[in-house]
Design an enzyme around this catalytic site. Structure first.
Site, PDB file in Angstrom:
ATOM      1  N   GLY A  23      -4.011   3.227   3.633  1.00  0.00           N
ATOM      2  CA  GLY A  23      -2.932   3.249   4.614  1.00  0.00           C
ATOM      3  C   GLY A  23      -3.270   2.267   5.716  1.00  0.00           C
TER       4      GLY A  23
ATOM      5  N   GLY B  23      -5.382   5.516   0.952  1.00  0.00           N
ATOM      6  CA  GLY B  23      -3.994   5.515   0.490  1.00  0.00           C
ATOM      7  C   GLY B  23      -3.780   4.822  -0.845  1.00  0.00           C
TER       8      GLY B  23
ATOM      9  N   GLU C 155     -12.835   7.407   4.941  1.00  0.00           N
ATOM     10  CA  GLU C 155     -12.220   7.732   6.239  1.00  0.00           C
ATOM     11  C   GLU C 155     -13.204   8.256   7.277  1.00  0.00           C
ATOM     12  OE1 GLU C 155     -10.918   8.486   3.301  1.00  0.00           O
ATOM     13  OE2 GLU C 155      -8.901   7.624   3.292  1.00  0.00           O
TER      14      GLU C 155
ATOM     15  N   ASP D  62      -7.556  11.983   3.056  1.00  0.00           N
ATOM     16  CA  ASP D  62      -6.246  12.628   3.013  1.00  0.00           C
ATOM     17  C   ASP D  62      -5.554  12.261   1.690  1.00  0.00           C
ATOM     18  OD1 ASP D  62      -5.977   9.970   3.781  1.00  0.00           O
ATOM     19  OD2 ASP D  62      -4.338  10.336   5.161  1.00  0.00           O
TER      20      ASP D  62
HETATM   21  C1  QUE Z   1     -11.784   3.408   6.116  1.00  0.00           C
HETATM   22  C2  QUE Z   1     -10.424   3.365   5.983  1.00  0.00           C
HETATM   23  C3  QUE Z   1      -9.728   2.146   5.854  1.00  0.00           C
HETATM   24  C4  QUE Z   1     -10.471   0.975   5.854  1.00  0.00           C
HETATM   25  C5  QUE Z   1     -11.858   1.019   5.991  1.00  0.00           C
HETATM   26  C6  QUE Z   1     -12.492   2.235   6.128  1.00  0.00           C
HETATM   27  C7  QUE Z   1      -8.285   2.059   5.745  1.00  0.00           C
HETATM   28  C8  QUE Z   1      -7.702   0.754   5.675  1.00  0.00           C
HETATM   29  C9  QUE Z   1      -8.511  -0.395   5.679  1.00  0.00           C
HETATM   30  C10 QUE Z   1      -8.017  -1.754   5.668  1.00  0.00           C
HETATM   31  C11 QUE Z   1      -8.742  -2.765   5.053  1.00  0.00           C
HETATM   32  C12 QUE Z   1      -8.299  -4.084   5.072  1.00  0.00           C
HETATM   33  C13 QUE Z   1      -7.136  -4.403   5.720  1.00  0.00           C
HETATM   34  C14 QUE Z   1      -6.405  -3.391   6.366  1.00  0.00           C
HETATM   35  C15 QUE Z   1      -6.848  -2.098   6.337  1.00  0.00           C
HETATM   36  O1  QUE Z   1      -9.864  -0.244   5.742  1.00  0.00           O
HETATM   37  O2  QUE Z   1      -7.590   3.098   5.715  1.00  0.00           O
HETATM   38  O3  QUE Z   1      -5.267  -3.731   7.019  1.00  0.00           O
HETATM   39  O4  QUE Z   1      -6.685  -5.718   5.763  1.00  0.00           O
HETATM   40  O5  QUE Z   1      -6.364   0.648   5.591  1.00  0.00           O
HETATM   41  O6  QUE Z   1     -13.858   2.288   6.280  1.00  0.00           O
HETATM   42  O7  QUE Z   1      -9.714   4.520   5.974  1.00  0.00           O
END
Ligand code: QUE
Length: 348
Positions: free
Chosen positions: A66, A116, A139, A147
């Site tokens: 997500g 997600g 998370e 989740d």
């Molecule tokens: C834990 C997370 C997420 C995470 C890293 C974590 C997460 C998530 C992203 C993410 C990674 C690259 C992206 C971005 C988001 O990393 O939920 O926009 O370009 O979306 O350790 O829960």
């Protein structure tokens, strides 16, 4: 301009969603969640569609999870819990639709998938992985909790019933990333196909004969490092509180587990959010005795409550905004977490 971050098409009875936000590793923003949901709703009652295929247009990722950065921005801007609740509610509604989908739902996972990303794949009937696949529920590293229905499927990993599966608990509290062989071994993935053949497999699935395509392309999964580690994981994460788990990691000889693995695992548990560790362990324990619908409802309440705890804003900052990976947690240690504060996150 409103360019879509997914692409959809229907051919030969197969409705395809291609995640198309490679610059953000296909992190699921609100528009993507809405567009995928709309496509699935459309295809559910469309007699022309007999199966759904989900693919990624990113070289590296299936889906990074997500998109939590805008959620953090909304919290910092002082938007109430409503905005946060709406975002997660829409995401979990999509995951629940996948879980209850009346047609075969296939995901081709040729890269990393986190959070997600598991929500839109693991609840479906067929999860094909290649050697490039990696799975994690990371998370606790951002002050949040696993989740997307994971409090239902992680406690039930490896066919475990009646209590939370030790491997599920381990993956949830530590956020450890596992590989394709591991994912097949524990049941997060259903089939293995070498990456070199995955484009051909996708083309064959698109002809509508997806079962024949799988029969032709599926091969033996790589060996699982995780599977070899199961006795240690059982010994540490099989029961007890998170303090019990830490005590076993602190005395690997007494616990009868590998000292190097214990030291590494201990370091990980000590690095992630203490509030998240306690809350995650409780979420998994309760999830073991709950229906999927109950798990989604509980996860939504906990997600709304824990994202208002400063660890979430700080964790997303450290991992995704500043990327210094040096969060300052409050309370700072697992010992300092007040059980009453954890209970409050569940609305107890
Ligand atoms: C834990 C997370 C997420 C995470 C890293 C974590 C997460 C998530 C992203 C993410 C990674 C690259 C992206 C971005 C988001 O990393 O939920 O926009 O370009 O979306 O350790 O829960």
């Amino acid at each position: 301009m409103n360019e879509s971050l997914i692409r959809t098409r229907v051919a030969d009875g197969v409705g395809e969603v291609q995640l198309d936000r490679p610059a953000a590793l296909n992190a699921l923003g609100p528009s993507m969640i809405r567009d995928i949901h709309a496509a699935l709703e459309r295809w559910r009652d469309d007699p022309e569609v007999t199966a759904v295929l989900v693919t990624s247009n990113s070289e590296r990722a299936f889906c990074a999870g997500g998109d939590v950065k805008p959620v953090r921005d909304a919290i910092l801007a002082g938007h109430g819990a409503d905005v946060v609740r709406d975002y997660f509610a829409a995401e979990y509604r999509l995951d629940e639709l996948v879980a209850t989908y009346p047609k075969p739902y296939l995901s081709l996972i040729d890269g990393v998938t986190m959070g997600g990303g598991l929500g839109i794949s693991v609840h479906g009937a067929v999860r094909v992985v290649t050697e490039n696949a990696g799975f994690a529920m990371p998370e606790t590293a951002i002050g949040f909790v696993p989740d997307i229905g994971s409090s239902h499927f992680l406690p039930r990993l490896r066919g475990t019933t009646a209590r939370c599966d030790a491997v599920g608990m381990y993956l949830a509290v530590t956020g450890t990333r596992i590989g394709a062989g591991d994912a097949v071994a524990v049941g997060l993935a259903t089939h293995f196909v070498p990456s070199a053949r995955v484009d051909d497999l996708a083309d064959r699935i698109r002809t509508g004969r997806w079962q024949d395509a799988l029969d032709e392309y599926v091969g033996p999964a790589p060996e699982s490092d995780l599977e070899r580690r199961v006795p240690d994981i059982e010994a540490v994460f099989g029961d007890g509180t998170v303090l019990d788990m830490l005590a076993r990691l602190d005395d690997p000889e007494k616990a009868g587990v590998d000292a190097e693995w214990a030291a590494q695992t201990r370091a990980t548990l000590r690095a992630v959010s203490p509030t998240s560790v306690w809350t995650t362990a409780e979420l998994m324990r309760r999830g073991a005795e709950s229906t999927l619908a109950e798990c989604f409802a509980r996860e939504l309440d906990v997600a709304v409550h824990i994202s208002a705890v400063p660890d979430f804003v700080e964790g997303v900052r450290a991992v995704l905004v500043d990327k210094d990976h040096a969060p300052t947690w409050s309370p700072a240690t697992i010992e300092d977490v007040d059980p009453a504060d954890v209970a409050a996150l569940f609305g107890d």
